[in-house]
Design a protein around this motif. Structure first.
Motif, PDB file in Angstrom:
ATOM      1  N   GLN A 262      11.628   9.769  25.538  1.00  0.00           N
ATOM      2  CA  GLN A 262      12.392   8.604  25.996  1.00  0.00           C
ATOM      3  C   GLN A 262      11.494   7.682  26.825  1.00  0.00           C
ATOM      4  O   GLN A 262      10.305   7.907  26.987  1.00  0.00           O
TER       5      GLN A 262
ATOM      6  N   ARG B 184      19.532   3.958  14.171  1.00  0.00           N
ATOM      7  CA  ARG B 184      20.192   3.725  15.464  1.00  0.00           C
ATOM      8  C   ARG B 184      19.392   4.394  16.580  1.00  0.00           C
ATOM      9  O   ARG B 184      19.155   5.603  16.575  1.00  0.00           O
ATOM     10  N   GLU B 185      19.001   3.585  17.564  1.00  0.00           N
ATOM     11  CA  GLU B 185      18.116   4.071  18.622  1.00  0.00           C
ATOM     12  C   GLU B 185      18.707   5.263  19.367  1.00  0.00           C
ATOM     13  O   GLU B 185      17.984   6.194  19.745  1.00  0.00           O
ATOM     14  N   GLU B 186      20.032   5.248  19.581  1.00  0.00           N
ATOM     15  CA  GLU B 186      20.636   6.318  20.376  1.00  0.00           C
ATOM     16  C   GLU B 186      20.587   7.677  19.678  1.00  0.00           C
ATOM     17  O   GLU B 186      20.792   8.718  20.304  1.00  0.00           O
ATOM     18  N   HIS B 187      20.335   7.679  18.367  1.00  0.00           N
ATOM     19  CA  HIS B 187      20.269   8.932  17.611  1.00  0.00           C
ATOM     20  C   HIS B 187      18.840   9.378  17.351  1.00  0.00           C
ATOM     21  O   HIS B 187      18.620  10.335  16.595  1.00  0.00           O
TER      22      HIS B 187
ATOM     23  N   ARG C 202      14.751  10.306  18.695  1.00  0.00           N
ATOM     24  CA  ARG C 202      13.798  10.686  19.726  1.00  0.00           C
ATOM     25  C   ARG C 202      12.408  10.259  19.295  1.00  0.00           C
ATOM     26  O   ARG C 202      12.101  10.233  18.106  1.00  0.00           O
TER      27      ARG C 202
ATOM     28  N   THR D 252      15.249  12.245  14.240  1.00  0.00           N
ATOM     29  CA  THR D 252      16.534  12.687  14.768  1.00  0.00           C
ATOM     30  C   THR D 252      16.322  14.024  15.485  1.00  0.00           C
ATOM     31  O   THR D 252      15.311  14.706  15.261  1.00  0.00           O
TER      32      THR D 252
END
Length: 328
Positions: free
Chosen positions: A205, A226-229, A231, A256
């Motif tokens: 992160q 999608r950035e939130e999914h 690493r 992912t």
């Protein structure tokens, strides 16, 4: 289930009591050693015959895959040699009440020795160069028969166990990463901003993820954007890297979480052309359930020259595959 032989003349007491095997990655001259490299192909549930002082003294069941870890400090000291990184396996050992001396049974065992990477000479003398080596099933079966009812009961119990239940699995890896994290926290040369960036980079992160996203657009394997999914996964692991490498965007791929796990633990890797390399010890059913079928060819596209350099480190130091066993 596969079968292995480990020579533990100098390390038997520490490794059996400590519940592990540890080897360097290379010889002192940095040459590859098959008997160290074989550590990468042991899987949970494999049987390990422990040989020390001319006698098979214990049988172990592997409780983890191999992982990078510092050389343990012996003789009751705490900590580890943090600058000497090798391969470690967690093993549940069972010392035998009736050990055997293989040299007295060579009429049975000698014809079963493999042509390459044998643990003994045909006369029963142990080979000092051997640490860990794989045994053919017929040789392993003969050893179990010679060891008798105790060994048969142990191996049978290993076979019927639904899942190996490792206690504190990969504890050496956890200790090493915590040591490296503490080094970051106590490094007076770092500003608080730099320290925070390095801590976040450990989890893929922060600044590191932003730098990787300037190069990568989606998970290389699933196509998720999608950035939130996603690493930012280190090619040269955070634990191995310098502070500069920990924040280098070319030392990363977007993956992912499940793909990040497979990559970080060495169950998959990538060659320079983008082909996916599957570890022979990866559980194929689990891989298929995660959407990554080892039965088909996968290519994830080209890499930059910087990424190739870091991916080479990953193949050499993280991927759970021995090039020596490919020739057996």
């Amino acid at each position: 289930m596969r079968y292995w032989w480990v020579n533990q003349n100098q390390t038997y007491r520490h490794e059996v009591q400590g519940g592990y095997l540890w080897s360097p990655k290379r010889k002192a001259n940095q040459a590859r050693n098959p008997f160290y490299d074989f550590m990468r192909e042991v899987a949970p549930g494999d049987v390990i015959f422990s040989f020390a002082d001319t006698v098979i003294r214990a049988i172990g069941i592997a409780a983890s895959h191999a992982y990078e870890a510092p050389k343990p400090l012996e003789f009751g000291q705490t900590g580890a040699y943090w600058d000497l990184i090798g391969w470690r396996l967690d093993v549940r050992f069972h010392p035998l009440h009736q050990p055997i001396r293989p040299a007295t049974h060579m009429a049975v065992l000698a014809p079963l020795l493999p042509e390459r990477y044998a643990p003994l000479r045909p006369n029963g003398v142990g080979l000092q160069s051997v640490y860990l080596t794989r045994l053919p099933e017929r040789l392993a079966a003969a050893l179990i028969d010679l060891l008798g009812a105790e060994a048969h009961a142990l191996v049978k119990s290993f076979r019927v166990a639904e899942e190996p239940q490792a206690v504190a699995s990969a504890i050496g890896l956890v200790q090493w990463e915590e040591h490296e994290l503490q080094q970051v926290h106590t490094d007076a040369r770092l500003s608080e901003t730099e320290r925070q960036a390095l801590v976040l980079a450990r989890r893929g992160q922060g600044v590191f993820k932003g730098r990787v996203m300037a190069i990568e657009r989606a998970c290389r394997l699933t196509g998720v954007t999608r950035e939130e999914h996603l690493r930012a996964s280190h090619c040269k692991p955070w634990r191995d890297a310098t502070n500069e490498e920990r924040l280098d965007g070319e030392n990363g791929l977007l993956l992912t979480p499940s793909m990040d796990h497979l990559f970080d633990r060495g169950f998959i890797a990538f060659d320079n052309d983008g082909d996916v390399i599957f570890s022979p010890v990866a559980d194929q059913d689990s891989m298929v359930r995660m959407g990554l079928d080892p039965g088909r060819a996968w290519n994830v596209g080209p890499f930059s020259s910087g990424q190739k350099r870091f991916l080479e480190f990953h193949r050499e130091n993280v991927l759970l595959r021995s090039s020596f066993l490919e020739h057996l």
